[in-house]
Design an enzyme around this catalytic site. Structure first.
Site, PDB file in Angstrom:
ATOM      1  N   ASP A  10       0.854  -1.186   0.000  1.00 54.85           N
ATOM      2  CA  ASP A  10       0.000   0.000   0.000  1.00 54.85           C
ATOM      3  C   ASP A  10       0.895   1.244   0.000  1.00 54.85           C
ATOM      4  O   ASP A  10       1.681   1.443   0.923  1.00 54.85           O
ATOM      5  CB  ASP A  10      -0.877  -0.038   1.265  1.00 54.85           C
ATOM      6  CG  ASP A  10      -1.954   1.020   1.259  1.00 54.85           C
ATOM      7  OD1 ASP A  10      -2.006   1.814   0.294  1.00 54.85           O
ATOM      8  OD2 ASP A  10      -2.736   1.049   2.228  1.00 54.85           O
ATOM      9  N   ASP A 100      -3.694   2.326  -5.543  1.00 54.23           N
ATOM     10  CA  ASP A 100      -2.385   2.323  -4.883  1.00 54.23           C
ATOM     11  C   ASP A 100      -2.164   1.162  -3.931  1.00 54.23           C
ATOM     12  O   ASP A 100      -1.234   1.193  -3.138  1.00 54.23           O
ATOM     13  CB  ASP A 100      -2.189   3.646  -4.126  1.00 54.23           C
ATOM     14  CG  ASP A 100      -3.203   3.799  -3.002  1.00 54.23           C
ATOM     15  OD1 ASP A 100      -4.213   3.075  -3.008  1.00 54.23           O
ATOM     16  OD2 ASP A 100      -2.986   4.630  -2.114  1.00 54.23           O
ATOM     17  N   GLU A 101      -3.009   0.151  -3.965  1.00 55.64           N
ATOM     18  CA  GLU A 101      -2.756  -0.997  -3.094  1.00 55.64           C
ATOM     19  C   GLU A 101      -3.173  -2.298  -3.756  1.00 55.64           C
ATOM     20  O   GLU A 101      -4.076  -2.318  -4.592  1.00 55.64           O
ATOM     21  CB  GLU A 101      -3.468  -0.843  -1.739  1.00 55.64           C
ATOM     22  CG  GLU A 101      -4.955  -0.762  -1.835  1.00 55.64           C
ATOM     23  CD  GLU A 101      -5.646  -0.741  -0.466  1.00 55.64           C
ATOM     24  OE1 GLU A 101      -5.236  -1.495   0.429  1.00 55.64           O
ATOM     25  OE2 GLU A 101      -6.596   0.025  -0.325  1.00 55.64           O
TER      26      GLU A 101
END
Lengths: 396, 377
Positions: A10, A100-101
């Site tokens: 993350d 983003d993860e």
């Protein structure tokens, strides 16, 4: 599944980190990304109590020396693509969760790349070197625990939970760390004097169900005992493409909802065309003031990715739901197109509305490709702003 | 809505008629019986014995059908019975004479035929919707064959997708000397102009394609069909039956501007032969796979391919001398078009693989426009 091979990776304060990467003056300073609402805050700002989403004005009262930056969605999209390239190079199985993860399963790469901890450390170095962003990785036997671990390790950290100390790690944590425990659920649990995961684990499932309802009661009970059988599933070709938008608590007229719908359909159809997909089933999702939800769907005779065709179907669905909206108010509207197929052979339609034909779709897509999404918009959306349009993963 | 027509008779119905007459009447009105189960009364057929005849009626609120049956009326009255059930019974009755008697106190209708007897539970005729009036509507006479032929050739282009109601209808437009009908589901468009003799009414309405299909079914005999438009209803009368349908509100697409003025190619083809080729090759165009038509060197090659299923190709001579052109069509749409054009020769008019194509027969009174499928690669 007896080894800790699942990574949850993350990026830390993703939007703010991209801003700090691209503008050295922002490094080490509190950064707020957003025009009216804080979409992301750097760790320096979070340390002062800024949370997302929060009004920019309020965030500035908490953190007066913060720098407010307008979001640059295209920069975040590009950074996301670069991060995903690193993910793909690191593990055979990557399941994207958001821009983003992602979860990565590194089982089977031991001989090639080393232990999960070594792989994770290399992943962090790679993201730092290749993309210039800090990323935190949690490692555990289950997806849930890997995510908890990365949450605990943030920012810029690495934490592995070995199978034998799972419960010892989990149980002292505050209940807020459990997946699905937001403010409301946390308050309910606190009201019963329950503050740690271990205290949740001591409750019997029926007690939790009576306290929190069936679905979340059961989920929490399973999670508190670290029961999470889900495996990392590489995002197969999507079955549907959709977008949704919160409308806020202010009462909404049907015209407001219609305008939001127009914007959503625009976005969804564009993504479909970019991914070369066509779909037949148009789904309208609504959430009401009382948090209940409904979905309405309509299946078209032929698959399409035409903005106009999808909008016509979505509006017809909205019309059927209008009495419910009148009655219960609406706080969220979403549209998705499912029943997706290959868009290479597409049945063309007659351009009844000369302003909304396939040719127009293609022209609008091209303008947006070259000059960015806000370069061209629908008149109905002109004074309404783009809404909080999150960049999305590229559709496969 | 139009005013109610007949006052429902107040007594208890008792009548005798022939099984075949009853069956014919039920056959006409039963298609108006609603298949949706939410409003029970709409699953019923209204039997009304007044003035020496037995009237039958059914409506699903969109489409209403009415007819009369020769009958000996012993007691005037009206009652609503389950429509589907009465039709099923009438089909199986053993003898030629049938008696129907409403037993009010038991709320049943007794059907007797030979030694067979049935007792059907009834619905209250007061609950039956008022049927649109046919009295007082200005009616015009149209040649039956002309009207039905036009319907048959046009209506299959109408959409079955309820999300755009206007497209589920057929535009019926009378203008001096002719009748024009048009239908489109946005993927194809059929337009037929038919000359009419005598006086022509000036009217225009979008009529549900389904209603026109029912009209073709019930208008079995007679020279003429009468029709009229009254407020939101369109009325059709055949020799012994009336059909009323809700007219569809809205603006029919301005189809004239969608038909290209000029084409790059016009390829005449033997219609029956093309139809056979299209039918044979279509077998391999499954799951919305396109039918590919490739024109080159005096030849048309029709082919289709479905992934994991297989492929087919067949050729026929064609007078085409220009640079090769390949265009894709939905197999069903093309088949419908070639079929509905009629005549010996079909003229296929093309511009380019992504522009509309037009199919016409020998004359210009019928036009079938078809949008291509954009082919991969």
């Amino acid at each position: 599944m007896d080894k800790a091979t699942i990574l949850h990776a993350d990026v830390d304060a993703f939007f703010a980190a991209v801003e700090q990467r691209d503008d050295p003056r922002l490094r080490g300073r509190p950064v707020l990304v957003g025009a009216w609402v804080v979409l992301a805050a750097s760790y320096e700002a979070k340390a002062r109590g800024v949370d997302t989403p929060m009004g920019v004005a309020r965030a500035l009262r908490l953190c007066p020396n913060a720098v407010v930056v307008e979001p640059r969605m295209s920069a975040y999209s590009e950074a996301s693509k670069a991060v995903y390239e690193v993910f793909d190079d690191t593990a055979p199985l990557v399941e994207g969760l958001s821009i983003d993860e992602a979860f990565l399963d590194v089982r089977g790469v031991r001989r090639l790349s080393g232990t999960p901890v070594e792989v994770a450390a290399q992943l962090r170095r790679d993201v730092r070197d290749r993309v210039g962003l800090p990323i935190t990785v949690g490692i555990a036997r289950t997806k849930f625990l890997a995510k908890v671990a990365s949450g605990v390790a943030k920012p810029d950290g690495l934490l592995a939970v070995s199978p034998e100390r799972e419960l010892a790690f989990l149980h002292p944590l505050p209940v807020e760390r459990l997946w699905g425990v937001g403010r409301v659920t946390a308050a309910k649990l606190h009201g019963r004097g329950i503050r740690t995961v271990g205290e949740v684990a001591r409750l019997a499932e029926p007690e939790l169900v009576s306290l929190l309802g069936r679905a979340s009661g059961r989920q929490l009970h399973a999670l508190a005992h670290n029961r999470d059988p889900r495996t990392v599933r590489p995002n197969r070709r999507r079955g549907s493409i959709g977008a949704q938008r919160a409308l806020g608590r202010r009462p909404k007229t049907l015209a407001d909802i219609d305008a939001a719908l127009v914007g959503l359909v625009d976005r969804v159809a564009r993504r479909m065309r970019a991914a070369g997909r066509v779909g037949r089933t148009v789904v309208l999702r609504l959430r009401f003031d009382d948090f209940s939800r409904v979905t309405r769907s309509h299946t078209l005779p032929y698959p399409t990715s035409s903005t106009q065709a999808i909008l016509t179907a979505a509006r017809a669905l909205l019309a059927t739901a209008a009495p419910l909206i009148e009655l219960r108010g609406s706080t969220l509207v979403g549209v998705a197109v499912g029943n997706l197929g290959d868009g290479r052979a597409v049945q063309l339609a007659l351009p009844f509305d000369p302003h909304s034909s396939d040719a127009l779709d293609a022209a609008v897509d091209e303008v947006r490709q070259r000059f960015g999404a806000p370069a061209i918009t629908r008149a109905v959306l002109l004074d309404r702003g783009p809404g909080l349009a999150m960049p999305v993963l590229p559709d496969a | 809505m139009i005013e109610a027509e007949a006052v429902v008779a107040a007594g208890t119905l008792k009548t005798t008629c022939s099984r075949d007459d009853l069956l014919r009447g039920l056959g006409i009105v039963s298609r108006g019986v609603s298949t949706r189960t939410t409003v029970q009364i709409l699953a019923g057929i209204l039997l009304d014995a007044t003035g020496g005849k037995l009237s039958l009626a059914a409506t699903d609120m969109e489409l209403s059908l009415r007819t009369t049956v020769e009958a000996k009326i012993e007691s005037e009255g009206s009652v609503v019975v389950p429509g589907r059930l009465l039709l099923d019974i009438a089909r199986l009755l053993p003898e030629t004479e049938v008696s129907l008697e409403h037993r009010l106190e038991e709320a049943v209708v007794e059907v007797r035929c030979g030694s067979a007897s049935y007792r059907l539970h009834t619905y209250n005729p007061e609950d039956f919707p008022r049927l649109p009036d046919t009295q007082g509507v200005e009616l015009h006479e149209v040649d039956r064959g002309t009207l039905l032929e036009t319907v048959a050739r046009v209506s299959r282009s109408a959409s079955r997708d309820e999300s755009r109601p206007v497209l589920t209808g057929v535009l019926v437009h009378f203008e001096p000397g002719k009748l024009v009908m048009a239908a489109t589901d946005s993927y194809r468009l059929s337009v037929k102009e038919t000359s009419l003799e005598g006086s022509v009414p000036e009217l225009e309405a979008i009529v549900p394609a389904r209603a026109l299909g029912e009209l073709a079914r019930i208008a079995g005999e007679g020279e003429k069909i009468v029709l009229g438009v009254h407020e939101n209803q369109v009325v059709f009368g055949t020799g012994d039956a009336w059909l009323t349908t809700r007219r569809i509100d809205g603006q029919f697409p301005n189809y004239k501007q969608l038909v290209p003025d000029a084409f790059e190619h016009e390829v005449p083809l033997p219609r029956e032969e093309l139809l056979d080729v299209v039918r044979r090759v279509s077998v391999m165009a499954q799951r919305n796979s396109p039918l590919r038509l490739r024109f080159a060197d005096g030849e048309l090659v029709v082919s289709a391919q479905t992934q994991d299923v297989g492929e087919a190709r067949e050729s026929l001579p064609a007078s085409f001398g220009a640079e090769a052109l390949e265009i894709g069509f939905n197999a069903e749409f093309l088949r419908d078009g070639v079929d509905s054009v009629g005549g010996e020769t079909v003229r296929l008019k093309l511009i380019s693989p992504l522009r509309p194509a037009v199919l016409q027969g020998e004359g210009d009174d019928f036009l079938y426009l078809i949008m291509p499928i954009r082919l991969a690669g």
